[in-house]
Motif scaffolding. Structure first.
Motif, PDB file in Angstrom:
ATOM      1  N   LEU B 243       0.816  -1.221   0.000  1.00 40.70           N
ATOM      2  CA  LEU B 243       0.000   0.000   0.000  1.00 40.70           C
ATOM      3  C   LEU B 243       0.847   1.268   0.000  1.00 40.70           C
ATOM      4  CD1 LEU B 243      -2.931  -0.732   2.469  1.00 40.70           C
ATOM      5  CD2 LEU B 243      -2.993  -0.579  -0.005  1.00 40.70           C
ATOM      6  N   VAL B 244       2.129   1.150   0.352  1.00 42.92           N
ATOM      7  CA  VAL B 244       2.983   2.352   0.356  1.00 42.92           C
ATOM      8  C   VAL B 244       3.182   2.788  -1.096  1.00 42.92           C
ATOM      9  CG1 VAL B 244       5.246   3.259   0.923  1.00 42.92           C
ATOM     10  CG2 VAL B 244       4.141   1.630   2.447  1.00 42.92           C
ATOM     11  N   PRO B 245       2.832   4.053  -1.425  1.00 44.66           N
ATOM     12  CA  PRO B 245       2.900   4.464  -2.825  1.00 44.66           C
ATOM     13  C   PRO B 245       4.323   4.359  -3.380  1.00 44.66           C
ATOM     14  CG  PRO B 245       1.805   6.139  -1.491  1.00 44.66           C
ATOM     15  CD  PRO B 245       2.357   5.126  -0.554  1.00 44.66           C
ATOM     16  N   GLN B 246       4.407   3.874  -4.609  1.00 45.25           N
ATOM     17  CA  GLN B 246       5.696   3.767  -5.285  1.00 45.25           C
ATOM     18  C   GLN B 246       6.376   5.137  -5.356  1.00 45.25           C
ATOM     19  OE1 GLN B 246       6.915   0.888  -6.037  1.00 45.25           O
ATOM     20  NE2 GLN B 246       8.782   1.679  -6.968  1.00 45.25           N
ATOM     21  N   GLU B 247       5.558   6.201  -5.428  1.00 44.87           N
ATOM     22  CA  GLU B 247       6.125   7.552  -5.558  1.00 44.87           C
ATOM     23  C   GLU B 247       7.017   7.911  -4.373  1.00 44.87           C
ATOM     24  OE1 GLU B 247       2.413   9.488  -5.783  1.00 44.87           O
ATOM     25  OE2 GLU B 247       1.965   8.340  -7.595  1.00 44.87           O
ATOM     26  N   LEU B 248       6.672   7.394  -3.182  1.00 43.10           N
ATOM     27  CA  LEU B 248       7.501   7.732  -2.024  1.00 43.10           C
ATOM     28  C   LEU B 248       8.867   7.075  -2.144  1.00 43.10           C
ATOM     29  CD1 LEU B 248       4.991   7.579   0.944  1.00 43.10           C
ATOM     30  CD2 LEU B 248       5.739   9.505  -0.421  1.00 43.10           C
ATOM     31  N   ARG B 249       8.894   5.835  -2.655  1.00 41.11           N
ATOM     32  CA  ARG B 249      10.191   5.182  -2.857  1.00 41.11           C
ATOM     33  C   ARG B 249      11.001   5.957  -3.880  1.00 41.11           C
ATOM     34  NH1 ARG B 249       6.456   0.830  -2.939  1.00 41.11           N
ATOM     35  NH2 ARG B 249       6.578  -0.355  -1.016  1.00 41.11           N
ATOM     36  N   GLU B 250      10.327   6.358  -4.979  1.00 43.62           N
ATOM     37  CA  GLU B 250      11.038   7.106  -6.019  1.00 43.62           C
ATOM     38  C   GLU B 250      11.560   8.423  -5.470  1.00 43.62           C
ATOM     39  OE1 GLU B 250       8.574   7.474  -9.446  1.00 43.62           O
ATOM     40  OE2 GLU B 250       9.109   5.475 -10.149  1.00 43.62           O
ATOM     41  N   ALA B 251      10.720   9.112  -4.670  1.00 44.08           N
ATOM     42  CA  ALA B 251      11.161  10.383  -4.098  1.00 44.08           C
ATOM     43  C   ALA B 251      12.420  10.172  -3.277  1.00 44.08           C
ATOM     44  CB  ALA B 251      10.055  10.966  -3.225  1.00 44.08           C
ATOM     45  N   SER B 252      12.436   9.089  -2.532  1.00 41.74           N
ATOM     46  CA  SER B 252      13.589   8.819  -1.677  1.00 41.74           C
ATOM     47  C   SER B 252      14.823   8.483  -2.522  1.00 41.74           C
ATOM     48  CB  SER B 252      13.242   7.680  -0.732  1.00 41.74           C
ATOM     49  OG  SER B 252      14.337   7.326   0.040  1.00 41.74           O
ATOM     50  N   TYR B 253      14.652   7.607  -3.513  1.00 44.78           N
ATOM     51  CA  TYR B 253      15.793   7.253  -4.378  1.00 44.78           C
ATOM     52  C   TYR B 253      16.338   8.493  -5.069  1.00 44.78           C
ATOM     53  CZ  TYR B 253      14.590   2.310  -3.902  1.00 44.78           C
ATOM     54  OH  TYR B 253      14.332   1.067  -3.409  1.00 44.78           O
ATOM     55  N   ALA B 254      15.434   9.389  -5.511  1.00 49.41           N
ATOM     56  CA  ALA B 254      15.870  10.561  -6.260  1.00 49.41           C
ATOM     57  C   ALA B 254      16.665  11.521  -5.387  1.00 49.41           C
ATOM     58  CB  ALA B 254      14.666  11.284  -6.860  1.00 49.41           C
ATOM     59  N   LEU B 255      16.551  11.366  -4.051  1.00 48.62           N
ATOM     60  CA  LEU B 255      17.357  12.212  -3.173  1.00 48.62           C
ATOM     61  C   LEU B 255      18.716  11.578  -2.906  1.00 48.62           C
ATOM     62  CD1 LEU B 255      14.655  13.250  -0.583  1.00 48.62           C
ATOM     63  CD2 LEU B 255      15.785  14.723  -2.212  1.00 48.62           C
ATOM     64  N   GLY B 256      19.015  10.485  -3.602  1.00 47.85           N
ATOM     65  CA  GLY B 256      20.295   9.835  -3.376  1.00 47.85           C
ATOM     66  C   GLY B 256      20.317   9.031  -2.094  1.00 47.85           C
ATOM     67  N   VAL B 257      19.149   8.490  -1.696  1.00 47.56           N
ATOM     68  CA  VAL B 257      19.077   7.680  -0.492  1.00 47.56           C
ATOM     69  C   VAL B 257      19.223   6.212  -0.890  1.00 47.56           C
ATOM     70  CG1 VAL B 257      17.632   7.042   1.460  1.00 47.56           C
ATOM     71  CG2 VAL B 257      17.584   9.365   0.594  1.00 47.56           C
ATOM     72  N   SER B 258      19.978   5.472  -0.097  1.00 49.20           N
ATOM     73  CA  SER B 258      20.212   4.069  -0.439  1.00 49.20           C
ATOM     74  C   SER B 258      18.936   3.262  -0.245  1.00 49.20           C
ATOM     75  CB  SER B 258      21.307   3.512   0.449  1.00 49.20           C
ATOM     76  OG  SER B 258      20.852   3.492   1.777  1.00 49.20           O
ATOM     77  N   ARG B 259      18.948   2.051  -0.809  1.00 43.64           N
ATOM     78  CA  ARG B 259      17.773   1.203  -0.727  1.00 43.64           C
ATOM     79  C   ARG B 259      17.448   0.844   0.723  1.00 43.64           C
ATOM     80  NH1 ARG B 259      17.335  -3.967  -4.629  1.00 43.64           N
ATOM     81  NH2 ARG B 259      15.156  -3.688  -5.116  1.00 43.64           N
ATOM     82  N   PHE B 260      18.495   0.551   1.481  1.00 44.12           N
ATOM     83  CA  PHE B 260      18.301   0.168   2.879  1.00 44.12           C
ATOM     84  C   PHE B 260      17.597   1.283   3.657  1.00 44.12           C
ATOM     85  CE2 PHE B 260      19.757   0.083   7.287  1.00 44.12           C
ATOM     86  CZ  PHE B 260      19.337  -1.179   7.653  1.00 44.12           C
ATOM     87  N   SER B 261      18.131   2.511   3.519  1.00 43.58           N
ATOM     88  CA  SER B 261      17.510   3.625   4.246  1.00 43.58           C
ATOM     89  C   SER B 261      16.107   3.889   3.733  1.00 43.58           C
ATOM     90  CB  SER B 261      18.340   4.889   4.094  1.00 43.58           C
ATOM     91  OG  SER B 261      19.578   4.727   4.703  1.00 43.58           O
ATOM     92  N   THR B 262      15.898   3.735   2.426  1.00 43.62           N
ATOM     93  CA  THR B 262      14.563   3.948   1.874  1.00 43.62           C
ATOM     94  C   THR B 262      13.573   2.976   2.507  1.00 43.62           C
ATOM     95  OG1 THR B 262      15.508   4.668  -0.213  1.00 43.62           O
ATOM     96  CG2 THR B 262      13.207   3.988  -0.249  1.00 43.62           C
ATOM     97  N   ILE B 263      13.991   1.714   2.622  1.00 42.49           N
ATOM     98  CA  ILE B 263      13.071   0.724   3.177  1.00 42.49           C
ATOM     99  C   ILE B 263      12.827   0.975   4.660  1.00 42.49           C
ATOM    100  CG2 ILE B 263      12.842  -1.718   3.749  1.00 42.49           C
ATOM    101  CD1 ILE B 263      14.278  -2.284   1.085  1.00 42.49           C
ATOM    102  N   THR B 264      13.905   1.205   5.425  1.00 39.09           N
ATOM    103  CA  THR B 264      13.706   1.328   6.866  1.00 39.09           C
ATOM    104  C   THR B 264      13.051   2.649   7.239  1.00 39.09           C
ATOM    105  OG1 THR B 264      15.971   2.117   7.041  1.00 39.09           O
ATOM    106  CG2 THR B 264      15.586  -0.178   7.583  1.00 39.09           C
TER     107      THR B 264
END
Lengths: 261, 368
Positions: B243-264
């Motif tokens: 249910l977590v919108p894909q856009e939030l993951r993309e927003a996080s990745y686009a800020l140069g955040v690693s996958r681990f930090s994005t998930i946690t």
């Protein structure tokens, strides 16, 4: 202060699995300019934009062949960390997407905080203020920085996302139809902002609004697609005034004059 | 233009039949129909011999039939269908609520008399009075309360990390159609259907091999419960993460955040309210399990807070044991079972309240 950078793309092909989505794009984007990508839906503008900071890799199966150089550094060279690429090349999306669990201030600091960097409180406050001022949002939100980002209007949310993107001081800012979900007033605010950001950043913007392209961009690239299932191609890339008044290719003229699309 | 003008114009126009109207039953017709059918059904049953269940069933049928008949005569077929189906839905709702309310009523009304501070704060046992040579049996629930908390707690500690990490793998890491993800999903589905007694037998035989005979322990019961709990946690967490919108993951990745930090920090943080709710449902599901605990931890009236040795009691097992193997004073034994049942219900309610508070505290700020 960010150092604006030149982007050079050489013969880039983008694939989704086996499907060739964008074929043979070559272009050079000069620093401190605004470049607009126009073209009909599905022609690969957004796909190509995403390859400029490797955001296409979020989609399973997407990969590229070719070269993208930012000041001579190949984004797709061996050992390149996409996370480091994205810290230099920021992105703003079509729909405003502030983090719902964070306040306005925390959203601006998200790039710093999520990367586990510690920052003294005074530095953090300064960064929030300069970023929000950079996004022309400071005066509207300075008294409610602790409120959730989702409490803002759509146009304010989009400027918050721009503030969030510039808070990590990237060199290049990619914008994927940043105004398509906004009303004309908010659109004007964003366009004014793009004009100001141009002084410091290299900006690439995808837009469906041709008036917007003429208003904000220095150069324009027209992408087109021959038919469904065919790859999108870069048809013409020139100064915005040439593209809109005196294009070299017939398809470009037909598109900008509204004969199709 | 003022309202006066409109009024004048309306008055000037000749009144004319509105072609959009249709026949309509009186406003509170459904209530009249209900009262009428209750009355008629009472009258009918008075002739044949009155009983409450028959009366309610007969009135429900009469109500639905009369409502449909009147409505289709006065109104039209669509309205009639609407009224009858709405009636059916309400009847179904009442049918679903009856067992719930009656169970709760039965448990509370029979259990409350057994509840006092002694019952909660002491464990069961027998005392021998040497002067009168009389043995008095005491019923307490302390050993069961402690056992329930320890066994369920350990099961939660085992299942929650495994369950949530599996869900993170399925949603964040596995590509769609990946063979490993499909295998995990299949196994989780199969595990959801495992009968609880099989989980108990599994834990018992596992610990018999590891520890040897008399392998009863609270920990063994916890393992049995985690077998039941993990699939529930995986399933609910998976849905929440999706249910977590894909856009939030993309927003996080686009800020140069690693996958681990994005998930946690983005995905799990955004979904935490739902994750807590899912975990609570899983705990509520296993806290009342009897069979696997009975097999793996046996039962005991002695106070035992060491999960690794000796039998342990839980509230559910105490209820079962008190009914199945009552002491000499059968009535007192039964009463202690009802008391334990009330305690179990109270425990589940408390855990649910805690979960709601946690979920509200972590809910995305805009939605509060």
């Amino acid at each position: 202060m960010p150092v604006s950078k030149r982007i050079e793309v050489n013969d880039l092909n983008v694939y989704y699995g086996d499907f060739l989505a964008v074929e043979g794009v070559s272009m050079t984007i000069e620093p401190r300019t605004v470049t607009a990508f126009i073209g009909p839906s599905g022609c690969g503008k957004s796909t190509f934009l995403r390859t400029l900071n490797r955001m296409h890799e979020v989609i399973p199966g997407a990969h590229v062949r070719g070269e993208v150089l930012i000041d001579g550094n190949d984004l797709y060279g061996p050992g390149v960390d996409p996370v480091l690429v994205r810290r230099q090349v920021g992105m703003v999306f079509q729909r405003p997407n502030p983090f719902p669990t964070m306040s306005i201030a925390d959203n601006v600091l998200a790039g710093v905080r999520l990367n586990n960097r510690r920052m003294p409180k005074s530095d953090a406050d300064d960064l929030v203020e300069t970023s929000l001022q950079g996004a022309n949002l400071w005066n509207e939100v300075k008294d409610r920085l602790h409120l959730p980002g989702s409490s803002l209007s759509g146009g304010q949310q989009q400027r918050l996302c721009i503030a969030r993107a510039i808070a990590v001081s990237p060199d290049v800012l990619l914008m994927d139809e940043p105004c398509s979900a906004l009303d004309p007033i908010s659109t004007l605010a964003i366009e004014d902002l793009i004009e100001e950001l141009k002084q410091e950043y290299t900006i690439v913007i995808v837009t469906h609004n041709m008036q917007q392209a003429t208003r904000v961009s220095d150069k324009t690239a027209f992408f087109n697609i021959a038919g469904t299932g065919k790859p999108g191609k870069l048809i013409e890339y020139d100064t915005t005034s040439t593209i809109f008044t005196n294009p070299n290719v017939q398809a470009t003229e037909d598109y900008v004059s509204g004969k199709f699309g | 233009m003022s309202t006066g003008t409109i009024g004048k114009r309306g008055a000037a126009r000749r009144p004319q039949a509105n072609s959009l109207t249709s026949g309509q039953l009186p406003r509170f017709f459904e209530l009249y129909a209900l009262a009428g059918s209750l009355f008629v059904a009472a009258g009918l049953l008075a002739i044949m011999g009155f009983n409450v269940v028959g009366w309610l069933v007969a009135s429900a049928i009469l109500y639905l039939v009369s409502l449909g008949a009147f409505s289709s005569i006065v109104e039209n077929r669509r309205r009639a269908t609407d009224r009858v189906v709405r009636g059916l839905v309400i009847v179904a709702f009442l049918l679903a609520v009856i067992p719930l309310v009656s169970t709760l009523w039965e448990v509370v009304s029979r259990g409350i008399p057994a509840l006092d501070w002694d019952f909660i704060s002491t464990s069961s046992g027998a005392t021998f009075d040497p002067s009168t040579l009389k043995v008095t049996v005491r019923y307490g629930a302390l050993q069961s309360i402690v056992g329930t908390l320890i066994i369920t707690g350990i099961a939660a500690v085992i299942s929650i990390p495994i369950g949530i990490l599996t869900a993170v793998y399925l949603v964040e890491y596995a590509r769609p159609g990946n063979w490993m993800a499909r295998t995990v999903t299949f196994l989780v589905d199969v595990m959801t259907g495992i009968p609880s007694i099989v989980a108990g037998l599994f834990a018992f035989s596992l610990f018999s091999i590891l520890v040897g005979p008399k392998a009863f322990s609270g920990f063994s019961a916890s393992v049995a419960l985690s077998v039941l709990m993990i699939p529930i946690v995986v399933r609910s967490s998976e849905e929440m993460l999706k249910l977590v919108p894909q856009e939030l993951r993309e927003a996080s990745y686009a800020l140069g955040v690693s996958r681990f930090s994005t998930i946690t920090k983005v995905v799990l943080r955004t979904a935490v309210a739902g994750l807590v709710t899912g975990v609570m449902l899983a705990i509520a599901r296993v806290i009342g399990e009897t069979a696997p605990i009975f097999i793996a931890a046996s039962f005991s009236n002695n106070f035992n807070a060491d999960p690794f040795h000796d039998p342990m009691n839980t509230l559910a097992v105490q209820i079962y044991a008190a009914f199945k193997f009552p002491g000499q004073d059968v009535a007192q034994s039964f009463q202690s079972a009802w008391g334990a049942a009330v305690l179990l219900v109270i425990l589940v309610v408390i855990l649910n309240l805690i979960a709601r508070l946690v979920a509200r505290f972590f809910a995305p700020r805009g939605l509060r």
